[in-house]
Design an enzyme around this catalytic site. Structure first.
Site, short mmCIF file in Angstrom:
data_model
loop_
_atom_site.label_atom_id
_atom_site.label_comp_id
_atom_site.label_asym_id
_atom_site.label_seq_id
_atom_site.Cartn_x
_atom_site.Cartn_y
_atom_site.Cartn_z
N ALA A 111 1.02 -0.93 0.33
CA ALA A 111 -0.05 0.40 0.05
C ALA A 111 0.98 1.38 0.18
O ALA A 111 2.33 1.19 -0.14
CB ALA A 111 -0.75 -0.11 1.20
N GLY B 103 6.80 1.61 1.56
CA GLY B 103 8.68 1.92 1.67
C GLY B 103 9.29 1.02 0.58
O GLY B 103 10.12 1.24 0.79
N SER C 35 9.65 2.56 -2.18
CA SER C 35 11.08 3.68 -3.52
C SER C 35 12.16 3.57 -2.23
O SER C 35 12.97 3.54 -2.78
CB SER C 35 10.15 5.14 -2.92
OG SER C 35 9.28 4.69 -4.80
N ASP D 40 10.95 1.26 -10.68
CA ASP D 40 9.26 2.30 -9.45
C ASP D 40 8.52 2.42 -10.57
O ASP D 40 7.94 2.76 -11.68
CB ASP D 40 10.50 3.32 -9.17
CG ASP D 40 9.09 4.28 -8.13
OD1 ASP D 40 8.95 3.64 -7.44
OD2 ASP D 40 9.16 5.11 -8.10
N GLU D 41 7.37 2.29 -9.54
CA GLU D 41 5.89 2.00 -9.78
C GLU D 41 5.22 1.21 -11.31
O GLU D 41 4.45 1.75 -12.17
CB GLU D 41 5.36 4.01 -10.44
CG GLU D 41 5.77 5.04 -8.72
CD GLU D 41 5.59 4.83 -8.13
OE1 GLU D 41 3.68 4.21 -7.98
OE2 GLU D 41 5.24 5.83 -6.76
N ALA D 42 5.64 0.51 -10.99
CA ALA D 42 5.59 -0.57 -11.84
C ALA D 42 3.80 -1.04 -12.47
O ALA D 42 3.37 -1.57 -13.04
CB ALA D 42 6.00 -1.60 -11.92
N GLN D 43 3.44 -0.55 -11.55
CA GLN D 43 1.89 -0.68 -12.11
C GLN D 43 1.35 -0.05 -13.14
O GLN D 43 0.11 -1.01 -13.43
CB GLN D 43 0.32 -0.52 -10.60
CG GLN D 43 0.97 1.05 -9.94
CD GLN D 43 1.94 1.88 -9.88
OE1 GLN D 43 3.07 1.02 -9.14
NE2 GLN D 43 1.96 2.45 -9.13
N CYS E 151 -5.74 2.62 12.50
CA CYS E 151 -5.85 2.22 13.93
C CYS E 151 -4.26 0.94 14.08
O CYS E 151 -5.48 0.78 15.44
CB CYS E 151 -7.03 1.76 13.97
SG CYS E 151 -6.79 0.17 12.22
N CYS F 275 -6.40 0.37 6.65
CA CYS F 275 -6.46 -1.29 6.99
C CYS F 275 -8.30 -1.76 5.72
O CYS F 275 -8.65 -0.64 5.76
CB CYS F 275 -7.09 -1.56 7.68
SG CYS F 275 -8.32 -1.24 9.06
#
Length: 203
Positions: free
Chosen positions: A10, A14, A16, A83-86, A143, A179
């Site tokens: 998410a 961490g 990067s 990086d940012e492979a999505q 939370c 969450c």
């Protein structure tokens, strides 16, 4: 035979920071890396930006129509780090898989699994399907539970509609890792507010 790795998590898990550490480890041993990020990710311009304040210029800004193999013709590369492979296309992920198996270069991809609506990004979905090694990088919700979802905030208000891609810290948009339970609670509040607004408009 080299592997295709996918390290996902998410927002603010961490990714990067981990990527930059891996890049440093390779180069500390005298090895050459090719650091890549998709052109869709305009945050940091031509740099990878860690939330800890560490930055590094990338070697390749990859547009959706680019073939990464074209960047491997001149110099020997010991590893490719993305990086940012999505934001990769499915075709580009397939190309990375080909590179690991046919050119024998390991590829390490870092990115999100899904968007602010809990829908998969094309690049991340393909990586989950074919990556040789998949690892979740963990972070926590406010939370205290493990954060698994990405909450989009517009002017600090949770949003659950809009385009899939909206870069954080631009146009008053930010993201918070939450969450699943908190995500559903925020979404329920958002939907109730939308219903009341629609009802008042009709009346």
């Amino acid at each position: 035979m080299s592997k295709l790795y996918f390290r996902y998590g998410a927002m603010n898990s961490g990714k990067s920071t981990s990527l930059l550490q891996v890049a440093h480890n390779y180069e500390e041993r005298g090895m050459k890396i090719l650091l890549v990020k998709p052109s869709v990710d305009t945050k940091g311009d031509d740099k990878v930006v860690s939330r800890l304040g560490v930055t590094r210029k990338v070697d390749v800004i990859l547009s959706p129509s680019d073939d990464l193999i074209a960047y491997l013709q001149d110099d020997k590369v010991d590893a490719i780090i993305v990086d940012e492979a999505q934001f990769l296309t499915s075709k580009q992920v397939d190309e990375l898989y080909f590179i690991t198996k046919e050119i024998n270069i390991p590829v390490l991809c870092y990115g999100l699994r899904c968007d602010f609506q809990m829908k998969g990004f094309p690049g991340a979905t393909r990586l989950l399907e074919i990556a040789d090694d998949i690892e979740e990088l963990k972070t926590i919700c406010s939370c205290g539970k493990k954060a698994t979802q990405n909450l989009r905030l517009l002017n600090n208000e949770p949003m659950f509609e809009g385009n899939q891609i909206a870069i954080d810290n631009q146009d008053e948009i930010k993201y918070e890792s939450v969450c699943g339970k908190c995500y559903l609670r925020y979404r329920s509040i958002y939907l109730e507010k939308a219903k009341r607004t629609l009802k008042n408009t009709i009346n």
